[in-house]
Design a protein around this motif. Structure first.
Motif, PDB file in Angstrom:
ATOM      1  N   ALA A  10      31.215 -67.834  68.856  1.00 12.21           N
ATOM      2  CA  ALA A  10      32.322 -67.633  69.807  1.00 12.21           C
ATOM      3  C   ALA A  10      31.774 -67.230  71.171  1.00 12.21           C
ATOM      4  O   ALA A  10      32.268 -67.699  72.201  1.00 12.21           O
ATOM      5  CB  ALA A  10      33.285 -66.579  69.272  1.00 12.21           C
ATOM      6  N   ASP A  11      30.743 -66.398  71.185  1.00 14.27           N
ATOM      7  CA  ASP A  11      30.144 -65.968  72.441  1.00 14.27           C
ATOM      8  C   ASP A  11      29.624 -67.156  73.244  1.00 14.27           C
ATOM      9  O   ASP A  11      29.837 -67.252  74.453  1.00 14.27           O
ATOM     10  CB  ASP A  11      29.007 -64.975  72.176  1.00 14.27           C
ATOM     11  CG  ASP A  11      28.306 -64.553  73.449  1.00 14.27           C
ATOM     12  OD1 ASP A  11      28.962 -63.910  74.307  1.00 14.27           O
ATOM     13  OD2 ASP A  11      27.110 -64.885  73.613  1.00 14.27           O
ATOM     14  N   ILE A  14      32.593 -69.130  74.639  1.00 17.74           N
ATOM     15  CA  ILE A  14      33.227 -68.399  75.741  1.00 17.74           C
ATOM     16  C   ILE A  14      32.376 -68.502  76.997  1.00 17.74           C
ATOM     17  O   ILE A  14      32.893 -68.733  78.100  1.00 17.74           O
ATOM     18  CB  ILE A  14      33.489 -66.936  75.324  1.00 17.74           C
ATOM     19  CG1 ILE A  14      34.604 -66.896  74.276  1.00 17.74           C
ATOM     20  CG2 ILE A  14      33.841 -66.069  76.535  1.00 17.74           C
ATOM     21  CD1 ILE A  14      34.763 -65.563  73.568  1.00 17.74           C
ATOM     22  N   ARG A  15      31.052 -68.375  76.861  1.00 18.02           N
ATOM     23  CA  ARG A  15      30.182 -68.504  78.032  1.00 18.02           C
ATOM     24  C   ARG A  15      30.182 -69.928  78.571  1.00 18.02           C
ATOM     25  O   ARG A  15      30.112 -70.150  79.772  1.00 18.02           O
ATOM     26  CB  ARG A  15      28.777 -68.025  77.705  1.00 18.02           C
ATOM     27  CG  ARG A  15      28.750 -66.500  77.582  1.00 18.02           C
ATOM     28  CD  ARG A  15      27.374 -65.911  77.475  1.00 18.02           C
ATOM     29  NE  ARG A  15      26.750 -66.289  76.219  1.00 18.02           N
ATOM     30  CZ  ARG A  15      25.532 -66.832  76.118  1.00 18.02           C
ATOM     31  NH1 ARG A  15      24.808 -67.023  77.169  1.00 18.02           N
ATOM     32  NH2 ARG A  15      25.055 -67.148  74.936  1.00 18.02           N
ATOM     33  N   THR A  17      32.774 -71.917  78.473  1.00 21.09           N
ATOM     34  CA  THR A  17      34.049 -72.011  79.186  1.00 21.09           C
ATOM     35  C   THR A  17      33.939 -71.397  80.573  1.00 21.09           C
ATOM     36  O   THR A  17      34.419 -71.969  81.554  1.00 21.09           O
ATOM     37  CB  THR A  17      35.159 -71.305  78.378  1.00 21.09           C
ATOM     38  OG1 THR A  17      35.225 -71.898  77.087  1.00 21.09           O
ATOM     39  CG2 THR A  17      36.512 -71.435  79.042  1.00 21.09           C
ATOM     40  N   SER A  18      33.285 -70.263  80.673  1.00 21.41           N
ATOM     41  CA  SER A  18      33.082 -69.612  81.970  1.00 21.41           C
ATOM     42  C   SER A  18      32.229 -70.471  82.888  1.00 21.41           C
ATOM     43  O   SER A  18      32.522 -70.603  84.080  1.00 21.41           O
ATOM     44  CB  SER A  18      32.423 -68.244  81.797  1.00 21.41           C
ATOM     45  OG  SER A  18      33.287 -67.365  81.142  1.00 21.41           O
ATOM     46  N   GLU A  83      41.423 -65.208  74.285  1.00 19.02           N
ATOM     47  CA  GLU A  83      40.098 -65.179  73.666  1.00 19.02           C
ATOM     48  C   GLU A  83      40.167 -65.520  72.178  1.00 19.02           C
ATOM     49  O   GLU A  83      39.244 -66.128  71.627  1.00 19.02           O
ATOM     50  CB  GLU A  83      39.454 -63.806  73.872  1.00 19.02           C
ATOM     51  CG  GLU A  83      38.017 -63.751  73.437  1.00 19.02           C
ATOM     52  CD  GLU A  83      37.334 -62.448  73.798  1.00 19.02           C
ATOM     53  OE1 GLU A  83      36.507 -62.006  72.988  1.00 19.02           O
ATOM     54  OE2 GLU A  83      37.624 -61.874  74.865  1.00 19.02           O
ATOM     55  N   LEU A  86      39.809 -69.178  71.761  1.00 15.48           N
ATOM     56  CA  LEU A  86      38.424 -69.618  71.940  1.00 15.48           C
ATOM     57  C   LEU A  86      37.581 -69.297  70.711  1.00 15.48           C
ATOM     58  O   LEU A  86      36.753 -70.110  70.279  1.00 15.48           O
ATOM     59  CB  LEU A  86      37.818 -68.975  73.184  1.00 15.48           C
ATOM     60  CG  LEU A  86      38.438 -69.427  74.511  1.00 15.48           C
ATOM     61  CD1 LEU A  86      37.930 -68.571  75.654  1.00 15.48           C
ATOM     62  CD2 LEU A  86      38.130 -70.889  74.765  1.00 15.48           C
ATOM     63  N   LYS A  87      37.803 -68.140  70.117  1.00 14.15           N
ATOM     64  CA  LYS A  87      37.072 -67.771  68.899  1.00 14.15           C
ATOM     65  C   LYS A  87      37.416 -68.737  67.762  1.00 14.15           C
ATOM     66  O   LYS A  87      36.534 -69.153  67.006  1.00 14.15           O
ATOM     67  CB  LYS A  87      37.370 -66.334  68.505  1.00 14.15           C
ATOM     68  CG  LYS A  87      36.719 -65.329  69.439  1.00 14.15           C
ATOM     69  CD  LYS A  87      37.048 -63.903  69.045  1.00 14.15           C
ATOM     70  CE  LYS A  87      36.348 -62.925  69.993  1.00 14.15           C
ATOM     71  NZ  LYS A  87      36.628 -61.529  69.637  1.00 14.15           N
TER      72      LYS A  87
END
Length: 97
Positions: A10-11, A14-15, A17-18, A83, A86-87
C-alpha cells in the motif's frame, strides 16, 4: 487470457499516486513520474502492477462518487480518494486482460 495482477505494498501504491499527482497531467506523464520516483526501489514487475492497479482504480472511480471512498472537490474534475481505497487497490485481487 486474463492474468492475475501481483499485489503491491500500500505504501508503494500511495507514493506512486503522489508522484503521478505531482508530475505533469496525462497517463503517459503519470507513468513516467511514477517510474522516475520509484524505479530505484521497485522492480519492473511492481511498477507494471502499480500502473495496472492505478488504472483500474481510475476506471472504478469515474463518474459518481463511491460512498466513503471518493469525493469531488468543489465541482472540479479531480477526485479525492480515501487512503483505504488505495490500500484496497494495492492488495485486492485484480486481473489484466
Amino acid at each position: 487470457m486474463a492474468k492475475s495482477v501481483r499485489k503491491v505494498s500500500a505504501d508503494l501504491l500511495i507514493r506512486a499516486t503522489s508522484a503521478a499527482a505531482d508530475g505533469p497531467r496525462g497517463l503517459e506523464n503519470a507513468t513516467i513520474s511514477i517510474i522516475k520516483a520509484l524505479s530505484k526501489e521497485a522492480s519492473s514487475d511492481d511498477l507494471l502492477a502499480i500502473t495496472y492497479r492505478l488504472q483500474a482504480l481510475a476506471k472504478l472511480t469515474q463518474g459518481d462518487d463511491i460512498s466513503g471512498l471518493t469525493m469531488n472537490l468543489h465541482g472540479r474534475e479531480d477526485k479525492l480518494i480515501n487512503e483505504a481505497a488505495l490500500k484496497a487497490a494495492a492488495t485486492c485481487p485484480s486481473v489484466s486482460s
